[in-house]
Design a protein around this motif. Structure first.
Motif, PDB file in Angstrom:
ATOM      1  N   UNK A 264       0.856  -1.187   0.000  1.00 29.16           N
ATOM      2  CA  UNK A 264       0.000   0.000   0.000  1.00 29.16           C
ATOM      3  C   UNK A 264       0.891   1.236   0.000  1.00 29.16           C
ATOM      4  N   UNK A 265       0.707   2.106  -0.988  1.00 26.53           N
ATOM      5  CA  UNK A 265       1.465   3.347  -1.052  1.00 26.53           C
ATOM      6  C   UNK A 265       0.554   4.525  -0.729  1.00 26.53           C
ATOM      7  N   UNK A 266       1.042   5.397   0.136  1.00 27.00           N
ATOM      8  CA  UNK A 266       0.314   6.595   0.535  1.00 27.00           C
ATOM      9  C   UNK A 266       0.846   7.763  -0.282  1.00 27.00           C
ATOM     10  N   UNK A 267      -0.052   8.544  -0.891  1.00 28.34           N
ATOM     11  CA  UNK A 267       0.428   9.595  -1.781  1.00 28.34           C
ATOM     12  C   UNK A 267      -0.167  10.970  -1.517  1.00 28.34           C
ATOM     13  N   UNK A 268      -0.964  11.124  -0.457  1.00 30.43           N
ATOM     14  CA  UNK A 268      -1.503  12.464  -0.202  1.00 30.43           C
ATOM     15  C   UNK A 268      -1.774  12.659   1.288  1.00 30.43           C
ATOM     16  N   UNK A 269      -1.582  13.875   1.731  1.00 30.54           N
ATOM     17  CA  UNK A 269      -1.893  14.234   3.111  1.00 30.54           C
ATOM     18  C   UNK A 269      -3.396  14.158   3.338  1.00 30.54           C
ATOM     19  N   UNK A 270      -3.778  13.595   4.466  1.00 30.22           N
ATOM     20  CA  UNK A 270      -5.189  13.398   4.786  1.00 30.22           C
ATOM     21  C   UNK A 270      -5.717  12.039   4.376  1.00 30.22           C
ATOM     22  N   UNK A 274      -7.819   2.105   7.455  1.00 34.86           N
ATOM     23  CA  UNK A 274      -8.150   1.395   8.688  1.00 34.86           C
ATOM     24  C   UNK A 274      -7.562   0.003   8.581  1.00 34.86           C
ATOM     25  N   UNK A 275      -6.676  -0.307   9.519  1.00 36.30           N
ATOM     26  CA  UNK A 275      -5.945  -1.567   9.498  1.00 36.30           C
ATOM     27  C   UNK A 275      -6.216  -2.310  10.798  1.00 36.30           C
ATOM     28  N   UNK A 276      -6.848  -3.462  10.695  1.00 36.66           N
ATOM     29  CA  UNK A 276      -7.134  -4.291  11.876  1.00 36.66           C
ATOM     30  C   UNK A 276      -7.824  -3.477  12.967  1.00 36.66           C
ATOM     31  N   UNK A 277      -8.757  -2.648  12.538  1.00 32.88           N
ATOM     32  CA  UNK A 277      -9.534  -1.862  13.478  1.00 32.88           C
ATOM     33  C   UNK A 277      -8.884  -0.573  13.936  1.00 32.88           C
ATOM     34  N   UNK A 278      -7.683  -0.269  13.451  1.00 29.22           N
ATOM     35  CA  UNK A 278      -6.962   0.941  13.851  1.00 29.22           C
ATOM     36  C   UNK A 278      -6.972   1.929  12.686  1.00 29.22           C
ATOM     37  N   UNK A 279      -7.455   3.129  12.958  1.00 28.22           N
ATOM     38  CA  UNK A 279      -7.510   4.164  11.938  1.00 28.22           C
ATOM     39  C   UNK A 279      -6.176   4.901  11.881  1.00 28.22           C
ATOM     40  N   UNK A 280      -5.647   5.045  10.664  1.00 24.85           N
ATOM     41  CA  UNK A 280      -4.391   5.745  10.425  1.00 24.85           C
ATOM     42  C   UNK A 280      -4.642   6.893   9.462  1.00 24.85           C
ATOM     43  N   UNK A 281      -4.197   8.081   9.834  1.00 24.94           N
ATOM     44  CA  UNK A 281      -4.284   9.246   8.952  1.00 24.94           C
ATOM     45  C   UNK A 281      -2.866   9.736   8.668  1.00 24.94           C
TER      46      UNK A 281
END
Length: 659
Positions: A264-270, A274-281
């Motif tokens: 999984x690649x993240x490419x933008x702020x914001x 949600x991974x295994x019930x944990x929200x990541x921003x």
């Protein structure tokens, strides 16, 4: 001719990872601190708030468990992490020795704290198991791991500590905060790649991660790696006269480095996951501490992960091993953005080195000053630059305001005010300071001979330099003695005097890398350039992950322009598994490549990419691959040998403090 392909990656494709190194003979003993150095270090005690013990409380807060001793070995019994070598002389209740800056000593006392710690509800860290921290976030069914250290062995030991005290749970995801190896290299110590390929485990990283993780140390890898021996004090004894720490942590581990590609690649702020019930921003911060980097906010726990964008030291705008200059202004803006987006919503701020900070007010103060120090260095350096000062003049003139000067998390244990100010100048103005006398200066050796001649000969130079040494003018003594060393490389008295000056400057240095640089320089002046040890070559995972384009770019910088002048060669590479063909051309003394075969090729190679990887890693010889039919040549085979004869092999142990 066949052995030539085995040299495609030899010499230089390495991470800046220090392997154990052994001097050729018993090294010359170190000198004690002089009266001048003792006085300089004693004066530090009156300038900084040593009575403030908040960092020590934070470093121990949430402590759960630690083993009595911490020495980690690989499968063959080689020690890859030895905190005991530091703990035996660094202790919380011991004052700084005369040979160590008290501020750096304080940093080392904090960095030898180790074990398993609770950061906040469902967030844990193992600290002191490598130069970086490994973080475990408890999901609904297993662990989400942030930054799994540098080495497989240290990461596995950290995982074992977590299993022992928090219960065994599977790893369901790994997050790489950025593209430096101490934040991904240990991944194979905590999971099986098969679980990633099956979709059982996710690996999350910022956009551009793989490109930068693989390529950062390739093009200039040999020079960077040699200089990293200086920056990290690889060959120095761990003692009050040698290696004390590296600022970000005690040192770096020396185990197996892995890389499993992100899913999984993240490419933008914001952007959120949600991974295994944990929200990541996520907050993207490219071009700050690393070319590819991101911060992460965990709203369920009101926890802000700052990656390596804020740590408990001033970081590098320019790293002494050599690298592209980082953007101080952009760095400050991204810290400000993190404050605005997450500061008021955070109960704890934590990161991939050092210890956390708790409480909204303290986090606000911490981030405000972290942003301020990079903004101050940028703005004041540019102000003085626009007044006509050069980089060296700016570095000598710039002073932090008291509120930053006396703030422990902005002290220069890793980066320093001086070399960061020079970095800002370099980023805007480059190497030339505008003075025509410096436009085309003589190289060090011929210049040194003229300096020594003008100064009345080497004996006179050393006589005056010894008098200045007695007065504690170590910076000038090093400069003067350098001229004699470069004019007369065999002059032992000059080398020893230069080493003596370096040593005292090392003893006074607050920065771990500055201390290491000076003391390694002194070591080599007294003992000669080492011939053993050095750096580990690129790990199998790194080599496998290299694209053909990366390989050809690297070969291009190995091409010897003088030998290649007047020659033209064309080689076709046909990678059957990738379905890609490349034409590599040497012409006009440069190497270029195109993503298609040439009908003018002198020779062609047909093979799988993993066949090339096996040869590079020493798993098979070129002859074996030819005999098995995995590698086929067509055309004029001697052309390949001619091509390889145009490539330089880099000598790792090149001279630095001597000509």
């Amino acid at each position: 001719m066949h052995h030539c392909l085995e040299r495609l990656i030899a010499a230089g494709l390495s991470l800046a990872l220090l392997a154990s190194a052994v001097a050729q003979a018993a090294p010359v003993p170190a000198n004690p601190a002089t009266d001048v150095t003792r006085a300089a270090n004693q004066a530090v005690l009156g300038k900084l708030p040593f009575a403030d013990r908040q960092d020590f409380a934070d470093a121990e807060r949430g402590f759960i468990a630690r083993p009595d001793t911490l020495t980690i070995k690989d499968a063959n019994g080689k020690v890859v992490w030895d905190l005991e070598s530091y703990k035996r002389f660094i202790a919380d209740d011991k004052p700084a020795p005369d040979t160590v800056n008290p501020s750096l000593w304080r940093n080392a006392q904090l960095n030898v704290q180790y074990g398993l710690y609770k950061v906040t509800d469902r967030i844990y860290q193992v600290r002191g198991y490598d130069v970086s921290n490994i973080t475990f976030i408890q999901g609904d069914t297993g662990w989400i791991v942030f930054d799994p250290l540098l080495s497989e062995e240290t990461a596995r030991a950290a995982m074992d500590l977590v299993n022992q005290h928090l219960g065994k749970k599977p790893v369901v995801a790994v997050l790489y905060s950025h593209s430096h190896a101490d934040h991904f290299g240990g991944v194979r110590g905590i999971l099986d790649e098969a679980d990633v390929k099956s979709g059982k485990v996710r690996i999350i990283a910022p956009a551009g991660f793989s490109e930068h993780a693989i390529s950062e140390n390739v093009i200039a890898g040999n020079a960077m790696s040699r200089r990293a021996v200086y920056m990290y004090g690889a060959m120095l004894p761990r003692s009050a006269e040698g290696s004390v720490n590296a600022g970000l942590g005690q040192t770096i581990s020396q185990g197996s480095i892995g890389l499993i590609e992100p899913t999984d690649l993240i490419d933008r702020t914001g952007q959120e996951l949600t991974v295994d019930g944990v929200k990541l921003e996520f907050q993207m911060t490219p071009g700050t501490e690393a070319p590819s980097e991101m911060n992460t906010y965990l709203p369920q726990f009101k926890a802000l992960w700052m990656a390596e964008n804020t740590v408990n030291t001033l970081h590098n705008l320019y790293t002494l091993r050599g690298a592209q200059v980082r953007d101080a202004l952009g760095w400050a803006k991204f810290i400000g953005e993190a404050m605005d987006r997450y500061g008021a919503r955070s109960d704890v701020k934590f990161q991939s080195h050092h210890w956390p900070v708790w409480g909204e007010a303290r986090i606000a103060d911490y981030l405000t000053k972290q942003r301020a120090v990079y903004k101050f260095i940028h703005d004041q350096s540019v102000r003085m630059m626009n007044q006509g000062l050069t980089g060296e003049e700016i570095a000598e003139a710039i002073k932090l305001p008291p509120e930053l000067e006396r703030n422990w998390p902005t002290r220069g244990y890793y980066g320093t005010l001086k070399h960061n100010a020079k970095a800002v100048y370099q980023r805007y103005m480059g190497w030339y300071d505008g003075n025509p006398a410096n436009l085309d200066k003589l190289p060090p050796e011929p210049a040194a001979k003229k300096y020594v001649e003008y100064m009345g000969g080497s004996a006179e130079v050393l006589k005056k330099a010894r008098a200045d040494f007695a007065k504690g003018e170590y910076r000038w003594v090093a400069e003067a003695a350098k001229q004699v060393v470069f004019a007369e490389p065999g002059n032992v008295d000059a080398k020893n005097l230069m080493a003596d000056a370096f040593e005292q400057m090392g003893y006074q240095a607050e920065s771990g890398p500055w201390r290491s640089v000076y003391l390694q320089g002194a070591f080599e002046l007294r003992n000669g350039v080492p011939k053993a040890g050095g750096l580990a070559t690129a790990s199998p995972d790194i080599v496998r992950a290299m694209t053909p384009e990366m390989l050809f770019d690297y070969l291009a910088v190995r091409l010897n322009g003088e030998r290649a002048a007047g020659k033209k060669l064309v080689l076709n590479f046909n990678f059957t598994d990738l379905g890609k063909q490349y034409a590599v051309t040497v012409e006009n003394a440069v190497l270029t490549y195109a993503p298609k075969a040439s009908d003018q090729a002198d020779v062609g190679l047909t093979l799988r990419k993993d066949t090339l990887t096996d040869i590079q890693l020493g798993k098979a010889t070129l002859e074996q691959k030819v005999a098995s039919g995995e590698l086929k040549f067509d055309g004029r085979q001697p052309a390949f040998g001619e091509f390889m004869g145009l490539l330089d092999k880099f000598d790792f142990w090149f001279d630095i403090v001597t000509p």
